[in-house]
Structure formats: C-alpha cells, structure tokens
Design an enzyme around this catalytic site. Structure first.
Site, mmCIF file in Angstrom:
data_model
loop_
_atom_site.group_PDB
_atom_site.id
_atom_site.type_symbol
_atom_site.label_atom_id
_atom_site.label_comp_id
_atom_site.label_asym_id
_atom_site.label_seq_id
_atom_site.Cartn_x
_atom_site.Cartn_y
_atom_site.Cartn_z
ATOM 1 N N CYS A 2 -6.149 5.875 2.911
ATOM 2 C CA CYS A 2 -7.112 6.636 2.182
ATOM 3 C C CYS A 2 -7.662 8.049 2.463
ATOM 4 O O CYS A 2 -7.012 8.551 3.633
ATOM 5 C CB CYS A 2 -8.642 5.783 2.013
ATOM 6 S SG CYS A 2 -8.128 4.088 1.774
ATOM 7 N N ARG A 27 -2.808 11.086 0.016
ATOM 8 C CA ARG A 27 -3.062 9.960 0.947
ATOM 9 C C ARG A 27 -3.518 8.644 0.140
ATOM 10 O O ARG A 27 -3.569 7.540 0.905
ATOM 11 C CB ARG A 27 -4.029 10.156 1.862
ATOM 12 C CG ARG A 27 -3.905 11.475 2.727
ATOM 13 C CD ARG A 27 -5.253 11.702 3.716
ATOM 14 N NE ARG A 27 -5.405 10.780 4.475
ATOM 15 C CZ ARG A 27 -4.897 10.407 5.603
ATOM 16 N NH1 ARG A 27 -3.883 11.464 6.109
ATOM 17 N NH2 ARG A 27 -4.824 9.471 6.686
ATOM 18 N N TRP A 74 -6.460 4.129 -1.399
ATOM 19 C CA TRP A 74 -5.108 3.441 -1.792
ATOM 20 C C TRP A 74 -5.273 2.049 -1.322
ATOM 21 O O TRP A 74 -5.612 1.581 -0.008
ATOM 22 C CB TRP A 74 -4.263 3.976 -0.478
ATOM 23 C CG TRP A 74 -2.742 3.593 -0.682
ATOM 24 C CD1 TRP A 74 -1.666 3.902 -1.589
ATOM 25 C CD2 TRP A 74 -2.032 2.307 -0.089
ATOM 26 N NE1 TRP A 74 -0.674 3.190 -1.482
ATOM 27 C CE2 TRP A 74 -0.789 2.018 -0.442
ATOM 28 C CE3 TRP A 74 -2.566 1.270 0.838
ATOM 29 C CZ2 TRP A 74 -0.068 1.127 -0.163
ATOM 30 C CZ3 TRP A 74 -1.917 0.182 1.156
ATOM 31 C CH2 TRP A 74 -0.408 0.041 0.857
ATOM 32 N N ASN A 100 -11.016 4.126 5.929
ATOM 33 C CA ASN A 100 -9.836 4.115 5.608
ATOM 34 C C ASN A 100 -9.193 3.050 6.702
ATOM 35 O O ASN A 100 -9.481 3.469 7.983
ATOM 36 C CB ASN A 100 -9.208 5.698 6.060
ATOM 37 C CG ASN A 100 -7.788 5.615 6.140
ATOM 38 O OD1 ASN A 100 -6.959 4.954 5.620
ATOM 39 N ND2 ASN A 100 -7.300 6.745 6.908
ATOM 40 N N GLY A 101 -8.575 2.229 6.475
ATOM 41 C CA GLY A 101 -7.931 1.193 7.293
ATOM 42 C C GLY A 101 -8.232 -0.052 6.890
ATOM 43 O O GLY A 101 -8.320 -0.563 5.848
ATOM 44 N N GLU A 483 18.943 8.271 2.199
ATOM 45 C CA GLU A 483 17.821 9.151 2.133
ATOM 46 C C GLU A 483 17.906 9.353 0.637
ATOM 47 O O GLU A 483 16.853 9.353 -0.279
ATOM 48 C CB GLU A 483 18.017 10.305 2.806
ATOM 49 C CG GLU A 483 16.673 11.554 2.572
ATOM 50 C CD GLU A 483 15.195 11.015 2.707
ATOM 51 O OE1 GLU A 483 14.432 11.659 2.148
ATOM 52 O OE2 GLU A 483 15.460 9.810 3.237
ATOM 53 N N LYS A 487 14.642 8.401 -2.137
ATOM 54 C CA LYS A 487 14.116 9.476 -2.987
ATOM 55 C C LYS A 487 14.301 9.095 -4.358
ATOM 56 O O LYS A 487 13.016 9.059 -5.224
ATOM 57 C CB LYS A 487 14.777 11.107 -2.722
ATOM 58 C CG LYS A 487 14.752 11.626 -1.641
ATOM 59 C CD LYS A 487 13.323 12.098 -1.415
ATOM 60 C CE LYS A 487 12.424 11.270 -0.564
ATOM 61 N NZ LYS A 487 12.526 11.084 0.746
ATOM 62 N N GLU A 490 11.702 6.229 -4.589
ATOM 63 C CA GLU A 490 10.157 6.575 -4.552
ATOM 64 C C GLU A 490 9.679 6.991 -5.707
ATOM 65 O O GLU A 490 8.556 6.831 -6.254
ATOM 66 C CB GLU A 490 10.112 7.480 -3.467
ATOM 67 C CG GLU A 490 9.916 6.843 -2.094
ATOM 68 C CD GLU A 490 9.679 8.011 -1.168
ATOM 69 O OE1 GLU A 490 8.553 8.298 -0.709
ATOM 70 O OE2 GLU A 490 10.504 8.793 -0.708
ATOM 71 N N HIS A 506 33.082 -4.575 0.729
ATOM 72 C CA HIS A 506 32.493 -6.221 1.273
ATOM 73 C C HIS A 506 31.377 -6.530 0.396
ATOM 74 O O HIS A 506 30.465 -7.339 1.051
ATOM 75 C CB HIS A 506 32.137 -5.861 2.718
ATOM 76 C CG HIS A 506 33.387 -5.451 3.578
ATOM 77 N ND1 HIS A 506 34.437 -5.956 3.736
ATOM 78 C CD2 HIS A 506 33.510 -3.696 3.877
ATOM 79 C CE1 HIS A 506 35.231 -5.190 4.275
ATOM 80 N NE2 HIS A 506 34.597 -3.908 4.337
ATOM 81 N N LYS A 605 1.374 9.252 1.400
ATOM 82 C CA LYS A 605 1.951 10.433 2.134
ATOM 83 C C LYS A 605 1.920 9.755 3.673
ATOM 84 O O LYS A 605 2.953 9.783 4.220
ATOM 85 C CB LYS A 605 1.220 11.493 2.152
ATOM 86 C CG LYS A 605 1.950 12.516 3.040
ATOM 87 C CD LYS A 605 3.226 12.739 2.430
ATOM 88 C CE LYS A 605 4.168 13.798 3.180
ATOM 89 N NZ LYS A 605 5.422 14.027 2.686
HETATM 90 C C1 AGP Z 1 9.296 9.472 2.430
HETATM 91 O O1 AGP Z 1 9.442 10.039 1.152
HETATM 92 C C2 AGP Z 1 8.019 8.659 2.405
HETATM 93 N N1 AGP Z 1 7.067 9.328 2.286
HETATM 94 C C3 AGP Z 1 7.840 7.577 3.513
HETATM 95 O O2 AGP Z 1 9.326 6.850 3.679
HETATM 96 C C4 AGP Z 1 7.820 8.310 5.100
HETATM 97 O O3 AGP Z 1 8.918 9.065 5.273
HETATM 98 C C5 AGP Z 1 7.260 7.328 6.034
HETATM 99 O O4 AGP Z 1 6.210 6.720 5.515
HETATM 100 C C6 AGP Z 1 7.222 7.858 7.389
HETATM 101 O O5 AGP Z 1 6.204 8.848 7.451
HETATM 102 P P1 AGP Z 1 6.073 9.715 8.582
HETATM 103 O O6 AGP Z 1 7.094 10.755 8.941
HETATM 104 O O7 AGP Z 1 4.873 10.516 8.311
HETATM 105 O O8 AGP Z 1 5.859 8.992 9.693
#
Ligand code: AGP
Length: 610
Positions: A2, A27, A74, A100-101, A483, A487, A490, A506, A605
């Site tokens: 959060c 966040r 969140w 937050n936590g 990657e 993307k 996500e 395989h 994030k």
């Molecule tokens: C990537 O687009 C995501 N936001 C997520 O996988 C991110 O890379 C992951 O949470 C790691 O975050 P960090 O690099 O801030 O540790």
C-alpha cells in the site's frame, strides 16, 4: 504494498495527502482514505476504488485540518470496499491508523478484542491495531508511547501511521519490514512509503529503519528504536527532481518509460566505461579486484522482471568471465538450504529495493556470512542500505507497474559487471573494448528500434485477439522471451509463456494452432539457423509467427507473418535492443484491449509482503 502519506504543518492537509497518494497509487489502487484532525474532531473519509473516487467524495464532504494521514490500498485481507479501506478507527474516534504490511497474528488479537466487547467494522488485519491503540491510549494523550507499547504485540510486517484528536498536530509512524520515510520541511513534516510523495515538498529525507518509531510535529520530529532508544537520524538528499515522475505528454507512464530507454542505458553506463582498459568500473561495490578475482561462483536472487534481468546476467557472465552463475527466485532462495561456499558472491536485484522476498534473500545470505551486493534503482531503499555494496541503476523514478526502463538499466549494468569480472580474468583487452564500444552505441540503436513502433502496432492488432501466446528465444534471448511473456500477461491479461526455443518440441509445440501465435526473439547469431528450423516447425502447424530479428534478415522475414526488425549489433548487447519491441507489443495490445496499462489489476509496483 500500500501507499501511506502523512502530513503535519500549517497548510490544509487533505490536498497534500491526496497529491501524495496520487504519486503512490502504483503501490496499490483498490481503495483509498484520509483521516484529518479538525480541532477536537477526527474526520474520516474513505472510498473503494481509485484515489480520484476519494477526491470526488472530498469535494462533497471536505476533511478539514492541518494534520492527517492517508492511504491507498492493495488488499491483503478483505475485498476492496469502503469498510475495508484505510484508515481504520479505534475507540469511537480516539485514534485512526493506516498500515502497509501483514499482521500475521491478527486473528488471535481480534478474538481477544471481540471477547472483551470490541465490535469490528472491517475484515482487515489492520483494524486490530486501531483497537489496541485506543485501548493503550486510554484517557491519556501520548500516542507516541501508546504506539510503542502496542507494537511488541504485533507479529508480521508493518509501515504504519496514526493520529489522534488527543494529540493535535502529531503524526506517529512505525516501521518493521515495510518502508517509511520522513520529509523534513520548513514548519511542516511529512511521512510516506516512498520519497516520490515527499519530493514536491522537500528534498531532505530521513529513511526509517526496522524497529523505529517516529513522532512528527510541524516544528520537529523524534525517532526511537525499540531496543536502541532515541535515534539521531541520518538525513539524505533526494537526487532527482519530482518532475521526473511527471507523465508529461505521454499517454501512459509505461510508454514514457519505454521511450526513455536510450537515456536510461546512457545513464546506467555513465562514468563506468573504461575505454582505455577495455573494461568497466563501479564506485560502490566495496570489493577490491583481488576479492572479486577470488570469487568462484555468483548467485543472483530476485523476483519477476528483475529475475529475468539476472538470467541475462547469467548468460553474459558465463560468456565474458567464465564464472558459474545461478539465478534464484528470491522467495525460494531465502527458505531453501542452498549450499553456498565462502567463494560465492551473492547479488540481489531489485528496482524498488523494497521487495520483501528479495530483502529476505539478502538478509539470509548476510546471516550466513556471504558478501552480499545489490543492484537497485531506488536510492536509499532498504535493500540498498542493507547490502554490503552494490550498483545503482540511475534510471530515475519508474512509475508504471510493468517494469521496462529499469529492466534495460539492469541488463546494461549486468553487461558492465560481466565485462568487469571478465577483464579481471581471461577476457582480452580487444574483446573487452568490443563490449565497451557495443554498449556505447546502444542508445543510438535504441532510437532506431523505437522508430519501428508503427510496425509493432500492426503486430499488436494480430496479438490482441489471441487467448494464449508463446514467446521463444535461444541463449541470451531466452530470458528476453520470458520478459516479453511477462509484460503481455501483466498488462493485457492474455496468457503467455516464455520458453527456450529448443524446448518447444518437448511439449509446448502441442499448443500450436492457427489461434495460438508464437513470438520468436531471433536476432542473427551463432544459433540462428537452428531457430529458423524451429520457426519452420511452427509454420508447418499453421501457427502465426511474429519475429523480432536483425534488420535485413530475409530468411526470417519470409517465415514471419510480422517481422519486427532491430539494428544489427554484437550478440552481447542484442538483449537490450530485442526487449523493446516486446515491451511496445505488450503496451499496444493492452491499449487495443482498453486495459489500465499503468495500474494493471491485482498487481502493485513493489511487493512488500511475502
Ligand atoms: C515487473 O513488471 C513487475 N512489476 C514485477 O515482476 C517486478 O519486477 C517484481 O515485483 C520485482 O520488483 P523489484 O525489481 O522492485 O524487486
């Protein structure tokens, strides 16, 4: 994950809290709320949905007062409803809390409180804190002490802030596991989960450490540690201007950050390329060349996109430095009893520097006595501060939840690291110089890749209808395929998988049909001919093919339904070029599907809970 913002000063708190929440919305963005102190009254406003929903409701019912706390959520416990939004109140308005936590023993604490007659309004773990605080505060007026008496009863992680009408002008905050930073202003003080919310007000900040509790007043602030007592805080200066986090005339932060990558790679390499020695150098590793030469194995630990960058690092370090490298999911590494000898160097990678699992991996490696370095973007973040040394990305604030420029900065930095470790071992000056020159050309080549965006939009129109997509790459391009798939998943919510191309036969080949497109990451290189045969195998099963390849590669262009060219470049820097068409592909597919690109559902994030 959060976002928390607190303010005490002489200005109306609400507008400052709302502006801070907007900057922290990446966040968590499923509900938001504020609590202000309007004289003897606690004013509470909270709403499910985005910060703008809260803003709308505050237009109808303003929250007055020059002191307050706020939160963007969140969800960890309980769905996104007005009731579950923070702040949570205890003791009929005696105190309000944002958190937050995760409070892991919340169920037991709740049972005790309910047994003693407390009625809960929400399904959250956080509400127990508000009721415990109200009880501790009793008829007194020392919120700072009350918070310190309650904290030992909480198990789990927290970054929290509280206010009480009995303590006018005071914001109290506490940190254990989730980030909190104090902003030092003229006649005002701020508290936030991330400096981005503070930067418009002041560049002077003090990062709270685990176990610390802070009391803010307009004129002053005081920090106490649960064991060490009163603390003299270290005050840092933010080295980036708040405008950097502005959207400008871009449609989305993700698109802005994709287009910033020529500068990002230039900034990641700035002052680190040593043309005269055909190598690279870093100022913050805190290890001598002799110590680095003694390293016999490198372990990378990371999550998500950072894990993919680490995988590119593995291929590059093995290729340039002939050093064995393992890439670990941080969430697994921290609890798995991986045998590490004393010649093993552990690196953790994290853009935010706050990811709980990566922080856990760092602490586990340090606890076992290993030199542990970090590659981070956020200056002053917990991982950066706790590591024995490291490398900053200098990519500036990354706001889009889907990481793009930070990934490129991580890959650029790991290329520099591979070069540095290689030149300490068997890599010759000419070969090292070739890497220096290749890296030096990347920003200009990236501009050429960005200019192919119209063609990428065409490919996106084909992909937007798909239910599932396969991404395939060999060698350095396998992590890029992973990657690209991440993307797309996500931000467009289309199922996608990345695979080493050779693995396709395989199993995944069974998925191939006219409705399941394959995206091949296949610039020219030593294994190109093999990849062309794999493309043929997909074509033979009528699978649509989108291919990222080297400009002028007629063979691949002939086989692909859409060919996405990148400039010719040495293999070691091709990942930096090949990832950009995949980022833009995901971006435009999500745009075509009308998805919320900067705030994809269910994500955040930086993941500060396990
Ligand atoms: C990537 O687009 C995501 N936001 C997520 O996988 C991110 O890379 C992951 O949470 C790691 O975050 P960090 O690099 O801030 O540790």
């Amino acid at each position: 994950m959060c976002g928390i913002v607190g303010y005490t000063g002489s200005h109306e708190a609400s507008p400052i809290l709302l502006a801070g929440l907007r900057r922290l919305e990446y966040r968590g963005y499923d509900s938001a709320g504020v609590a202000t102190l309007d004289g003897p009254r606690l004013v509470l406003r909270k709403k499910a949905g985005r910060v703008r929903m809260l803003e709308e409701s505050l237009k109808e019912e303003p929250a007055a007062g020059v002191c307050g706390i706020s939160h963007t959520r969140w969800a960890t416990h309980g769905p996104a409803t007005d009731r579950n939004a923070h702040p949570h109140v205890g003791g009929d308005g005696a105190v309000a809390v944002v958190h937050n936590g995760v409070i892991e023993n919340h169920a037991a604490l709740r049972r005790d409180l309910e047994a003693s007659g407390v009625a809960f309004l929400s399904q959250t773990d956080t509400e127990v804190i508000a009721h415990l605080l109200a009880r501790e505060l009793g008829d007194g007026d020392d919120l700072f002490d009350a918070v310190q008496r309650v904290l030992p009863r909480l198990e789990g992680t927290y970054g929290l802030a509280a206010v009480s009408p009995r303590c006018p002008g005071q914001v109290v905050g506490a940190r254990l596991g989730s980030p909190l930073v104090v902003g030092l202003g003229e006649g005002e003080h701020l508290l936030a989960s991330d400096p981005a919310a503070i930067a418009p007000h002041t560049a002077r900040v003090a990062f709270l450490q685990d176990g610390e509790v802070v009391r803010l007043t307009p004129r002053d602030f005081e920090i106490r540690h649960r064991e060490r007592g009163s603390i003299t805080p270290r005050v840092d200066r933010l080295d980036w201007s708040p405008d950097l986090a502005e959207l400008g005339d871009h449609a989305h932060y993700m698109l802005k950050e994709i287009r910033e990558q020529p500068d990002t790679v230039r900034d990641a390499c700035r002052g680190r390329l040593r043309r005269g020695e055909g190598t690279a150098a870093f100022g913050g590793l805190n290890m001598t060349a002799r110590q680095l030469r003694r390293v016999r194995r490198v372990v990378f630990a990371a999550c998500g996109t950072s894990w993919h960058a680490a995988l590119v690092g593995e291929y590059l370090i093995e290729r340039l430095a002939n050093l064995p490298v393992e890439v670990e999911y941080a969430g697994e590494f921290r609890y798995r009893n991986a045998p590490l000898d004393d010649r093993t160097l552990v690196f953790v990678l994290s853009q935010s520097g706050e990811t709980a699992d990566t922080l856990g991996a760092l602490r586990e490696a340090k606890r076992r006595g290993h030199p542990t370095l970090a590659v981070c973007n956020v200056v002053g973040s917990t991982i950066a501060r706790e590591a024995d040394g490291g490398i900053y990305l200098h990519a500036g604030p990354e706001v889009g939840v889907a990481s793009t420029k930070a990934f490129s900065a991580q890959v650029a930095v790991l290329t520099l690291l591979a070069l540095h470790l290689g030149r300490l071992r068997q890599l010759s000056f000419p070969d090292g110089l070739a890497v220096v020159e290749a890296l030096d050309r990347v920003p200009e080549l990236l501009n050429q890749v960005l200019a192919t965006e119209p063609r990428i939009v065409e490919a996106a129109e084909r992909l937007a209808k798909a239910r599932s997509v396969l991404y395939l790459g060999r060698d350095l391009h396998y992590p890029i395929a992973l990657e690209g798939a991440l993307k797309l998943k996500e931000i467009s919510y289309i199922h996608a998988e990345g695979y080493p191309t050779a693995e396709m036969k395989h199993g995944p080949l069974a998925l191939i049909d006219p409705e399941t497109p394959s995206v091949f990451v296949a610039p020219r290189g030593a294994l190109h001919a093999k990849t062309l045969s794999n493309v043929e195998e997909v074509r033979a099963r009528l699978g649509p093919v989108i291919a990222v390849g080297t400009e002028g590669d007629a063979d691949l262009a002939r086989l692909a339904d859409v060919f996405l060219p990148i400039p010719d470049a040495p293999e070691v820097v091709q990942p930096l070029l090949a990832v950009v068409p995949l980022q833009l592909l995901a971006y435009h597919v999500a745009r075509i599907k009308g998805c919320d690109i900067d705030k994809p559902r269910n994500l955040a994030k930086s993941v500060t809970v396990e």
